[in-house]
Design an enzyme around this catalytic site. Structure first.
Site, PDB file in Angstrom:
ATOM      1  N   ASP A   9       0.840  -1.207   0.000  1.00  0.00           N
ATOM      2  CA  ASP A   9       0.000   0.000   0.000  1.00  0.00           C
ATOM      3  C   ASP A   9       0.876   1.260   0.000  1.00  0.00           C
ATOM      4  O   ASP A   9       0.370   2.382  -0.007  1.00  0.00           O
ATOM      5  CB  ASP A   9      -1.023  -0.002   1.138  1.00  0.00           C
ATOM      6  CG  ASP A   9      -0.399  -0.062   2.523  1.00  0.00           C
ATOM      7  OD1 ASP A   9       0.837  -0.176   2.632  1.00  0.00           O
ATOM      8  OD2 ASP A   9      -1.165   0.019   3.510  1.00  0.00           O
ATOM      9  N   SER A  10       2.207   1.062  -0.053  1.00  0.00           N
ATOM     10  CA  SER A  10       3.117   2.184  -0.320  1.00  0.00           C
ATOM     11  C   SER A  10       2.786   2.810  -1.664  1.00  0.00           C
ATOM     12  O   SER A  10       3.259   3.905  -1.972  1.00  0.00           O
ATOM     13  CB  SER A  10       4.572   1.710  -0.308  1.00  0.00           C
ATOM     14  OG  SER A  10       4.730   0.559  -1.118  1.00  0.00           O
ATOM     15  N   ASP A  56      -0.954  -6.229   0.120  1.00  0.00           N
ATOM     16  CA  ASP A  56      -1.275  -5.565   1.389  1.00  0.00           C
ATOM     17  C   ASP A  56      -2.781  -5.423   1.566  1.00  0.00           C
ATOM     18  O   ASP A  56      -3.488  -5.076   0.617  1.00  0.00           O
ATOM     19  CB  ASP A  56      -0.681  -4.153   1.401  1.00  0.00           C
ATOM     20  CG  ASP A  56       0.671  -4.103   2.076  1.00  0.00           C
ATOM     21  OD1 ASP A  56       1.046  -5.087   2.756  1.00  0.00           O
ATOM     22  OD2 ASP A  56       1.365  -3.085   1.912  1.00  0.00           O
ATOM     23  N   LYS A  99      -0.935  -9.454   3.476  1.00  0.00           N
ATOM     24  CA  LYS A  99      -0.159  -8.905   4.602  1.00  0.00           C
ATOM     25  C   LYS A  99      -1.000  -7.856   5.310  1.00  0.00           C
ATOM     26  O   LYS A  99      -1.670  -7.059   4.648  1.00  0.00           O
ATOM     27  CB  LYS A  99       1.143  -8.279   4.088  1.00  0.00           C
ATOM     28  CG  LYS A  99       1.909  -7.456   5.109  1.00  0.00           C
ATOM     29  CD  LYS A  99       3.329  -7.154   4.666  1.00  0.00           C
ATOM     30  CE  LYS A  99       3.527  -5.942   3.832  1.00  0.00           C
ATOM     31  NZ  LYS A  99       3.084  -4.668   4.445  1.00  0.00           N
ATOM     32  N   GLU A 103      -1.059  -5.248   9.084  1.00  0.00           N
ATOM     33  CA  GLU A 103      -0.162  -4.631  10.064  1.00  0.00           C
ATOM     34  C   GLU A 103      -0.631  -4.809  11.505  1.00  0.00           C
ATOM     35  O   GLU A 103      -1.834  -4.773  11.776  1.00  0.00           O
ATOM     36  CB  GLU A 103      -0.051  -3.121   9.767  1.00  0.00           C
ATOM     37  CG  GLU A 103       0.593  -2.827   8.423  1.00  0.00           C
ATOM     38  CD  GLU A 103       0.743  -1.335   8.163  1.00  0.00           C
ATOM     39  OE1 GLU A 103       0.460  -0.511   9.059  1.00  0.00           O
ATOM     40  OE2 GLU A 103       1.162  -0.992   7.044  1.00  0.00           O
ATOM     41  N   GLU A 130       9.668  -4.028  10.177  1.00  0.00           N
ATOM     42  CA  GLU A 130      10.057  -2.736   9.595  1.00  0.00           C
ATOM     43  C   GLU A 130      10.657  -1.828  10.669  1.00  0.00           C
ATOM     44  O   GLU A 130      10.064  -1.623  11.744  1.00  0.00           O
ATOM     45  CB  GLU A 130       8.828  -2.058   8.952  1.00  0.00           C
ATOM     46  CG  GLU A 130       9.185  -0.697   8.358  1.00  0.00           C
ATOM     47  CD  GLU A 130       8.192  -0.159   7.349  1.00  0.00           C
ATOM     48  OE1 GLU A 130       7.179  -0.836   7.068  1.00  0.00           O
ATOM     49  OE2 GLU A 130       8.427   0.957   6.837  1.00  0.00           O
TER      50      GLU A 130
HETATM   51  O1  KIV Z   1       3.545  -1.079   1.537  1.00  0.00           O
HETATM   52  C1  KIV Z   1       4.735  -1.434   1.497  1.00  0.00           C
HETATM   53  O2  KIV Z   1       5.468  -1.179   0.543  1.00  0.00           O
HETATM   54  C2  KIV Z   1       5.270  -2.147   2.640  1.00  0.00           C
HETATM   55  C3  KIV Z   1       6.765  -2.212   2.734  1.00  0.00           C
HETATM   56  C4  KIV Z   1       7.257  -0.957   3.338  1.00  0.00           C
HETATM   57  C5  KIV Z   1       7.212  -3.389   3.464  1.00  0.00           C
HETATM   58  O3  KIV Z   1       4.558  -2.606   3.466  1.00  0.00           O
END
Ligand code: KIV
Length: 270
Positions: free
Chosen positions: A41-42, A80, A109, A111, A179
């Protein structure tokens, strides 16, 4: 697909993961030997120009996961779960995780630690959804944390992260992503859980590494509303394009550096 990567980790081979958001880069990364593509989600920052990941939706995530799948049929994909898609209740988390899997993800994934998140991990795994747990600095709670801060620096918070990592592993998580935590803590976690760890700003002793593609290429200069000069690259970033001739070369160099443990070096760790 997941089994193959887990076997590599079990045999002591470092896992090279990179964020990926589209088919062109997915294909290039597959050819360069990246083990896992993370549809992170970056993308809220590096594709959409936002300051953080908070505006990313399930629609954005499924759209980009499909593109990545189209470019890389033979590489493992983790997607994510965006903020708001898993915190409220496990059924909604399951429904959203399935949506990501139907879009091409092999694993999702999300958090955070603590009882509720661990229960969510268990709930998804029991229903056949492979999970990567993201601990340490968690970008979706950046406002609560109060900025981009290293986690696990005090004894109490280090203990909590280790406890969460163990519990996530026991709940059936396939990977634990760490992280921005001290390298010594990431090492201790990696040695004390059976689940492989993937680090970003967590030192060389994790079972694998991940970077944001744009960081690796040295082309991310911060949110659209900021001047590039105001952006300071995080310590854990290395520009792999700087001494190579092509993007493909840069990505292959990253993979090689992860595998031979030359990245991350001490200067990229906390
Ligand atoms: O969203 C993302 O790119 C991430 C990385 C920073 C691990 O979760």
């Amino acid at each position: 697909m997941i089994e193959k990567i887990l076997n590599k980790a079990a045999n002591g081979e470092k896992i090279a993961m990179l964020t990926c958001y589209d088919a062109t880069f997915a294909k290039l990364m597959e050819l360069a030997g990246v083990d896992i593509l993370l549809v992170g989600d970056s993308l809220g920052m590096v594709l959409q120009g936002a300051e953080n990941t908070l505006n990313v939706s399930m629609h954005h995530m499924t759209y980009h996961t499909k593109m990545v799948k189209n470019g890389a049929l033979n590489t493992m994909i983790i997607a994510d779960m965006p903020i708001g898609s898993y915190e409220q209740d496990n059924e909604a988390a399951y429904k959203n995780a399935l949506w990501l899997m139907k879009s091409g993800a092999h694993m999702v994934k999300f958090e955070g630690g603590g009882d509720k998140r661990i229960e969510t991990a268990r709930y998804l795994v029991e229903r056949g959804v492979p999970v990567c747990a993201h601990l340490g600095f968690t970008p979706q709670t950046v406002n609560q944390i109060g900025g981009y801060k290293i986690q696990g620096k005090t004894e109490e918070s280090a203990k909590q992260i280790l406890k969460d990592a163990k519990a996530m592993s026991d709940a059936g998580a396939s990977f634990v992503l760490l992280e921005m935590v001290p390298a010594a803590l990431a090492k201790a976690i990696t040695e004390n859980i059976k689940t492989p760890t993937i680090g970003i700003g967590a030192g060389v002793d994790c079972s694998g590494q991940v970077l944001v593609l744009q960081d690796l290429l040295g082309i991310y200069t911060g949110a659209a509303n900021k001047k590039p000069a105001e952006f300071k690259s995080p310590r854990f970033v290395r520009n792999f394009l700087a001494n190579t001739h092509s993007i493909q070369d840069a990505v292959s160099t990253y993979v090689k550096a992860v595998k031979d443990k030359s990245f991350p070096a001490t200067e990229h760790s906390y």
